[in-house]
Design a protein around this motif. Structure first.
Motif, PDB file in Angstrom:
ATOM      1  N   LEU A  83      -4.467  16.734  -7.877  1.00 45.82           N
ATOM      2  CA  LEU A  83      -4.151  17.099  -6.499  1.00 45.82           C
ATOM      3  C   LEU A  83      -5.073  16.410  -5.511  1.00 45.82           C
ATOM      4  O   LEU A  83      -4.639  15.910  -4.487  1.00 45.82           O
ATOM      5  CB  LEU A  83      -4.238  18.626  -6.337  1.00 45.82           C
ATOM      6  N   ARG A  84      -6.369  16.385  -5.843  1.00 41.14           N
ATOM      7  CA  ARG A  84      -7.321  15.829  -4.877  1.00 41.14           C
ATOM      8  C   ARG A  84      -7.057  14.364  -4.594  1.00 41.14           C
ATOM      9  O   ARG A  84      -7.120  13.922  -3.452  1.00 41.14           O
ATOM     10  CB  ARG A  84      -8.745  15.974  -5.407  1.00 41.14           C
ATOM     11  N   ARG A  85      -6.732  13.616  -5.659  1.00 40.26           N
ATOM     12  CA  ARG A  85      -6.480  12.197  -5.435  1.00 40.26           C
ATOM     13  C   ARG A  85      -5.240  12.024  -4.581  1.00 40.26           C
ATOM     14  O   ARG A  85      -5.164  11.170  -3.708  1.00 40.26           O
ATOM     15  CB  ARG A  85      -6.318  11.477  -6.777  1.00 40.26           C
ATOM     16  N   ARG A  86      -4.237  12.886  -4.839  1.00 37.79           N
ATOM     17  CA  ARG A  86      -3.009  12.807  -4.039  1.00 37.79           C
ATOM     18  C   ARG A  86      -3.283  13.106  -2.582  1.00 37.79           C
ATOM     19  O   ARG A  86      -2.768  12.458  -1.684  1.00 37.79           O
ATOM     20  CB  ARG A  86      -1.977  13.800  -4.579  1.00 37.79           C
ATOM     21  N   ILE A  87      -4.111  14.138  -2.361  1.00 37.77           N
ATOM     22  CA  ILE A  87      -4.410  14.511  -0.978  1.00 37.77           C
ATOM     23  C   ILE A  87      -5.150  13.387  -0.275  1.00 37.77           C
ATOM     24  O   ILE A  87      -4.834  13.029   0.873  1.00 37.77           O
ATOM     25  CB  ILE A  87      -5.241  15.813  -0.931  1.00 37.77           C
ATOM     26  N   ALA A  88      -6.161  12.828  -0.940  1.00 36.76           N
ATOM     27  CA  ALA A  88      -6.922  11.751  -0.310  1.00 36.76           C
ATOM     28  C   ALA A  88      -6.014  10.556  -0.030  1.00 36.76           C
ATOM     29  O   ALA A  88      -6.098   9.941   1.040  1.00 36.76           O
ATOM     30  CB  ALA A  88      -8.081  11.339  -1.208  1.00 36.76           C
ATOM     31  N   THR A  89      -5.152  10.226  -0.981  1.00 33.75           N
ATOM     32  CA  THR A  89      -4.251   9.087  -0.771  1.00 33.75           C
ATOM     33  C   THR A  89      -3.299   9.347   0.375  1.00 33.75           C
ATOM     34  O   THR A  89      -3.070   8.482   1.222  1.00 33.75           O
ATOM     35  CB  THR A  89      -3.438   8.800  -2.047  1.00 33.75           C
ATOM     36  N   SER A  90      -2.690  10.563   0.406  1.00 38.58           N
ATOM     37  CA  SER A  90      -1.753  10.816   1.507  1.00 38.58           C
ATOM     38  C   SER A  90      -2.454  10.798   2.844  1.00 38.58           C
ATOM     39  O   SER A  90      -1.900  10.314   3.830  1.00 38.58           O
ATOM     40  CB  SER A  90      -1.042  12.160   1.406  1.00 38.58           C
ATOM     41  N   ALA A  91      -3.697  11.330   2.887  1.00 35.46           N
ATOM     42  CA  ALA A  91      -4.411  11.285   4.165  1.00 35.46           C
ATOM     43  C   ALA A  91      -4.591   9.838   4.601  1.00 35.46           C
ATOM     44  O   ALA A  91      -4.381   9.492   5.764  1.00 35.46           O
ATOM     45  CB  ALA A  91      -5.759  11.983   4.036  1.00 35.46           C
ATOM     46  N   GLY A  92      -4.982   8.979   3.658  1.00 34.99           N
ATOM     47  CA  GLY A  92      -5.136   7.568   3.994  1.00 34.99           C
ATOM     48  C   GLY A  92      -3.831   6.953   4.458  1.00 34.99           C
ATOM     49  O   GLY A  92      -3.790   6.164   5.405  1.00 34.99           O
ATOM     50  N   LEU A  93      -2.720   7.320   3.798  1.00 38.32           N
ATOM     51  CA  LEU A  93      -1.417   6.776   4.191  1.00 38.32           C
ATOM     52  C   LEU A  93      -1.010   7.270   5.577  1.00 38.32           C
ATOM     53  O   LEU A  93      -0.440   6.522   6.374  1.00 38.32           O
ATOM     54  CB  LEU A  93      -0.348   7.170   3.163  1.00 38.32           C
ATOM     55  N   VAL A  94      -1.318   8.537   5.867  1.00 38.26           N
ATOM     56  CA  VAL A  94      -0.994   9.075   7.194  1.00 38.26           C
ATOM     57  C   VAL A  94      -1.756   8.303   8.260  1.00 38.26           C
ATOM     58  O   VAL A  94      -1.214   7.960   9.317  1.00 38.26           O
ATOM     59  CB  VAL A  94      -1.322  10.583   7.268  1.00 38.26           C
ATOM     60  N   ILE A  95      -3.032   8.000   7.966  1.00 38.31           N
ATOM     61  CA  ILE A  95      -3.836   7.247   8.935  1.00 38.31           C
ATOM     62  C   ILE A  95      -3.248   5.855   9.130  1.00 38.31           C
ATOM     63  O   ILE A  95      -3.082   5.370  10.260  1.00 38.31           O
ATOM     64  CB  ILE A  95      -5.297   7.163   8.459  1.00 38.31           C
ATOM     65  N   LEU A  96      -2.869   5.208   8.038  1.00 39.11           N
ATOM     66  CA  LEU A  96      -2.266   3.879   8.118  1.00 39.11           C
ATOM     67  C   LEU A  96      -0.971   3.927   8.910  1.00 39.11           C
ATOM     68  O   LEU A  96      -0.714   3.116   9.810  1.00 39.11           O
ATOM     69  CB  LEU A  96      -1.984   3.389   6.696  1.00 39.11           C
ATOM     70  N   GLY A  97      -0.135   4.922   8.560  1.00 40.26           N
ATOM     71  CA  GLY A  97       1.127   5.091   9.271  1.00 40.26           C
ATOM     72  C   GLY A  97       0.910   5.399  10.741  1.00 40.26           C
ATOM     73  O   GLY A  97       1.694   4.992  11.596  1.00 40.26           O
ATOM     74  N   GLY A  98      -0.190   6.101  11.016  1.00 40.09           N
ATOM     75  CA  GLY A  98      -0.514   6.406  12.408  1.00 40.09           C
ATOM     76  C   GLY A  98      -0.818   5.155  13.201  1.00 40.09           C
ATOM     77  O   GLY A  98      -0.364   4.987  14.334  1.00 40.09           O
ATOM     78  N   PHE A  99      -1.605   4.265  12.596  1.00 39.74           N
ATOM     79  CA  PHE A  99      -1.887   3.008  13.281  1.00 39.74           C
ATOM     80  C   PHE A  99      -0.603   2.211  13.504  1.00 39.74           C
ATOM     81  O   PHE A  99      -0.382   1.620  14.561  1.00 39.74           O
ATOM     82  CB  PHE A  99      -2.901   2.171  12.486  1.00 39.74           C
ATOM     83  N   ALA A 100       0.268   2.223  12.486  1.00 36.50           N
ATOM     84  CA  ALA A 100       1.541   1.511  12.632  1.00 36.50           C
ATOM     85  C   ALA A 100       2.360   2.116  13.765  1.00 36.50           C
ATOM     86  O   ALA A 100       2.964   1.407  14.574  1.00 36.50           O
ATOM     87  CB  ALA A 100       2.321   1.561  11.326  1.00 36.50           C
ATOM     88  N   GLN A 101       2.363   3.460  13.840  1.00 38.35           N
ATOM     89  CA  GLN A 101       3.139   4.123  14.895  1.00 38.35           C
ATOM     90  C   GLN A 101       2.591   3.764  16.272  1.00 38.35           C
ATOM     91  O   GLN A 101       3.347   3.500  17.203  1.00 38.35           O
ATOM     92  CB  GLN A 101       3.094   5.641  14.691  1.00 38.35           C
TER      93      GLN A 101
END
Lengths: 149, 407, 259
Positions: free
Chosen positions: B304-322
């Motif tokens: 779970l922890r790795r998934r959470i950290a990865t999704s947080a990173g993806l959200v940040i990346l997606g945020g920059f894209a947005q």
């Protein structure tokens, strides 16, 4: 404990008094030191004479207040559309441009630049404003209706 | 609940390395600012068609994330989720750091940053920018006061009030940030009241993602482990916030697709905008929304922890894209002065504007991120912002009931 | 408290307090030195003499405007652009970072194929979006309707460039030199068509208007929209004309006929 509070208060007053006295005395000393004309006493910026003749105002007054005068004039011109008056920047430049560089701030000895370099205050005006009078000639720049002083 | 805040005791391995890295990044950023200020913005990729570029993408992201980072604290003080109280100081600290970083990038990109005093003394109150000056500085003030009530034991009874004020202010701030764009009637990309609530939704999502990263890093660095229930709670929150943000994006585009007059703009973003279309679908939708949701909701994909950290990173990346699509794509599309006409001129009317980010802009943006890193790391080292124990028992965390995200 | 009884009143205070005392005196002295210049500045501000204005200045009785007849505008002709560049000291360059205060736009209706040409510059709106969004108030509308940038207080945030529906504003991307005396322009600030305010204030017409009429095209008419007897007012009252993007309800000072 009351004695300590009182003595701290006395020290505070002494400190403030010293500070304020210093500030009051130093400019006065500087002013008495500065000669009104010609004779140099100590370190002074080299100031080239303007070509216009009569000063717009007393030079000591201008030295102290030209920034405030320019600031008021700029608002009058910008927002009010008032392009004349004795403190117009165009007229200043036309009158004070040096013979050598035809400018007021291009070279170190030019009128504005000399004092400002001496006082180490950066001039912001000539990033936008022309520091040279228009090629059409000084008279063209000075041909604004001037207010009689 | 009783908890003790402690600074990071012994410097964890790599602490000074990371700190040094941030310091170097900041120095490079400030060097870039000096370079831009001396030579003019001609050394950047920005031009008269795209006047707000990469620095603004960074700045708006950081400011929006700042508002959202306060959410954990707001939940504990305003919404009664007292189990998050020990994490509230970190949340408030991160909010201040992110805002300062974002504000710094914004102010250093000005054409005349030496005129900051003018910006603070001449105000046109009809401008949302002028209001934002108060909103941003007021935010720092309110959150500092809020932090003080949390950390000064005698002021603890004022924490709910301070938290409430900070929460209201933060809503106003994010509304103001969204309105920077929403109030622009000239451009098809903006001109919408929806941008204000959209920005509130994305602030929750980005802010939580950044908070998760900082929390996990701080936990690893201070050897204070995080509990499984806490991670599951944060994961569930992240899912809700991603979904909320996506809802507003969906409504925004659906409405634009309904308006015939906005069809050209929608076609540009969704179909033939080149880099902007790629950023929208790949960055914002796939990386920023779909993938994190899949990672957080699907059981059995790794720990779970790795998934959470990865999704947080993806959200940040997606945020920059947005932010890139919103800010730069909105400008690249251009202004429509003559609907139904083909237009050409020497000033790039009628054509898609081109923009390529330059190194000074990137360094300036990363400088802002460096400020956030330095601020948080030094604060954690010097003062007590992190609770001594962050496991589930210490936080009095009730296990999540029938949650789909428990690993 | 015990210390007070033991030490004699004439003895200096114990070491830690004397360091504190010194710092206190130094801080007070610094405060005094720092405050005084502020007092001096206030003196200057209050003593600044009032400017005796010889010229009238802008008045709200007048509203300057332009009427552009697209029918008289030839595709490929750039007389107005050249005149503007010369008058205002613009480089005339066409790089994405170069300032353009006026430009010729060629339009072609997609459905019918009809082509037209017209100049586009700051429309000097009565409700300018650029003025609404400027955080410092540098973008402002003068009493006589001319919309200007006060570059003394422009901080170069480019929000007005984002807000303008007509792409009238340009940002100065590089250091400039040899500016025209009457047209100050500088790096880091935003600029746009001033309707040749320095000429208008002398009673002359904008450079683009003069150039177009001197060349014999006569596509641009300049005048006072508030004066019913002016040529421009009579023309807009008798012939159809429109504003560009009138749906925004900005009440522009520049109107177009023939499109």
């Amino acid at each position: 404990m009351l004695r300590r509070t009182w003595s701290s208060f006395v020290r505070l007053c002494q400190g403030l008094a010293v500070g304020l006295c210093l500030v009051a005395v130093l400019p006065a000393a500087a002013q008495t030191g500065a000669a009104p004309s010609g004779a140099s006493q100590g370190l002074q910026p080299p100031v080239t004479k303007a070509r216009g003749g009569q000063c717009v105002d007393d030079p000591a007054f201008m030295r102290r207040n030209h920034m405030a005068l320019l600031k008021h004039q700029r608002d009058d011109t910008m927002h009010g559309g008032v392009r004349s008056g004795k403190y117009s920047l165009k007229a200043c430049v036309a009158c004070h441009a040096s013979e050598a560089s035809q400018s007021v701030s291009a070279e170190a000895g030019d009128f504005c630049q000399s004092c400002h370099t001496f006082a180490a205050v950066k001039i912001d005006c000539f990033g936008c404003h022309a520091s040279k009078p228009p090629p059409a000639g000084i008279q063209a720049a000075l041909a604004q209706p001037q207010v009689k002083p | 609940m009783k908890f003790v805040l402690r600074p990071l005791k012994d410097s964890p391995q790599g602490f000074y390395l990371l700190l040094g890295g941030f310091a170097v990044l900041l120095a490079l950023g400030l060097g870039a600012v000096g370079y831009i200020e001396h030579h003019g913005h001609i050394v950047t990729g920005m031009n008269n068609q795209i006047v707000w570029g990469l620095p603004h993408v960074f700045a708006v992201f950081l400011v929006v994330a700042a508002s959202g980072a306060l959410n954990i604290a707001s939940m504990s003080s305003v919404f009664g989720k007292t189990e998050f109280k020990p994490l509230a100081p970190l949340s408030a600290l991160l909010a201040i750091a992110l805002l300062i970083g974002g504000l710094m990038v914004l102010m250093l990109d000005l054409g005349r940053p030496d005129r900051l005093i003018i910006a603070m003394t001449y105000f046109n109150f009809k401008s949302i920018f002028a209001m934002n000056i108060f909103l941003y500085s007021g935010f720092v003030g309110f959150v500092v006061a809020y932090l003080w009530t949390m950390m000064e034991r005698r002021m603890n009874r004022f924490t709910p009030l301070a938290g409430f004020l900070a929460f209201v202010w933060r809503m106003a701030l994010t509304t103001g940030t969204g309105s920077i764009f929403g109030f622009l009637v000239a451009r098809q990309a903006y001109d919408s009241a929806l941008l204000a609530p959209l920005f509130i939704a994305i602030s929750l999502s980005y802010g939580l993602a950044v908070f998760i990263w900082v929390l996990m890093l701080a936990s690893k660095g201070s050897a204070r482990p995080l509990g499984d229930v806490l991670m599951a709670r944060l994961a569930r929150l992240q899912v809700i916030f991603i979904a909320a943000a996506f809802y507003f994006v969906l409504v925004y585009h659906l409405t634009n697709l309904y308006f015939t007059k906005h069809h050209d703009f929608e076609r540009f973003i969704l179909l033939d905008g080149g880099i902007y279309t790629a950023m929208f679908w790949l960055g914002q939708v796939v990386l920023g929304t779909v993938l994190p949701l899949v990672l957080l909701l699907a059981p059995g994909i790794g720990a779970l922890r790795r998934r959470i950290a990865t999704s947080a990173g993806l959200v940040i990346l997606g945020g920059f894209a947005q932010m890139y699509v919103t800010i730069i794509g909105g400008q690249a599309f251009g202004l429509v002065l003559f609907p139904g006409y083909q237009v050409s001129s020497s000033f790039f009317d009628g054509v898609t504007a081109s923009y390529s980010p330059s190194l000074p802009e990137l360094l300036l943006g990363l400088g802002g991120v460096a400020v956030v890193g330095l601020f948080v790391m030094l604060a954690l080292r010097v003062m007590g912002f992190l609770p001594e124990r962050m496991d589930d028992a210490a936080l009095e965390m009730a296990p999540v009931q029938a949650a789909p995200v428990v690993a | 408290m015990k210390q007070d009884h033991n030490s004699s009143p004439s003895e200096p205070v114990a070491k830690p307090s004397s360091r504190r005392g010194f710092l206190g005196v130094a801080a007070a002295g610094m405060a005094g030195i720092l405050l005084a210049p502020g007092v001096r500045l206030i003196e200057i501000a209050q003593a600044a003499p009032a400017n005796g204005a010889a010229s009238a200045g802008a008045s709200s009785k007048v509203r300057w405007g332009m009427l552009i007849d697209s029918g008289k505008c030839a595709s490929g002709c750039t007389d107005c652009v050249t005149a503007c560049n010369t008058e205002n000291g613009l480089s005339g360059g066409k790089l994405p970072t170069d300032s353009q205060w006026i430009r010729k736009i060629e339009i072609k209706e997609v459905r019918t194929g009809k082509t037209q040409s017209l100049p586009m510059m700051c429309q000097h709106c009565a409700e300018p979006p650029c003025v609404d969004v400027c955080p410092t108030g540098a973008s402002f509308k003068r009493a006589d309707g001319i919309v200007l940038v006060d570059k003394h207080i422009c901080i170069g945030c480019r929000y007005c460039v984002m807000a303008c529906p007509y792409k009238a504003r340009s940002f100065v991307h590089e250091p400039l030199s040899n500016q025209k005396t009457d047209v100050p322009r500088g790096m880091g600030t935003v600029e746009g068509c001033t309707m040749c305010v320095h000429k208008v204030d002398k009673g002359e017409q904008p450079a683009c208007v003069t150039a177009c009429s001197d060349a014999g095209h006569g596509a641009i008419l300049f005048g006072d929209l508030n004066n019913p007897e002016s040529e421009i007012s009579k023309r807009v009252a008798s012939y159809p004309s429109r504003q560009i993007r009138e749906d925004l309800n900005l009440n522009t000072g520049v109107r177009y006929s023939g499109i």
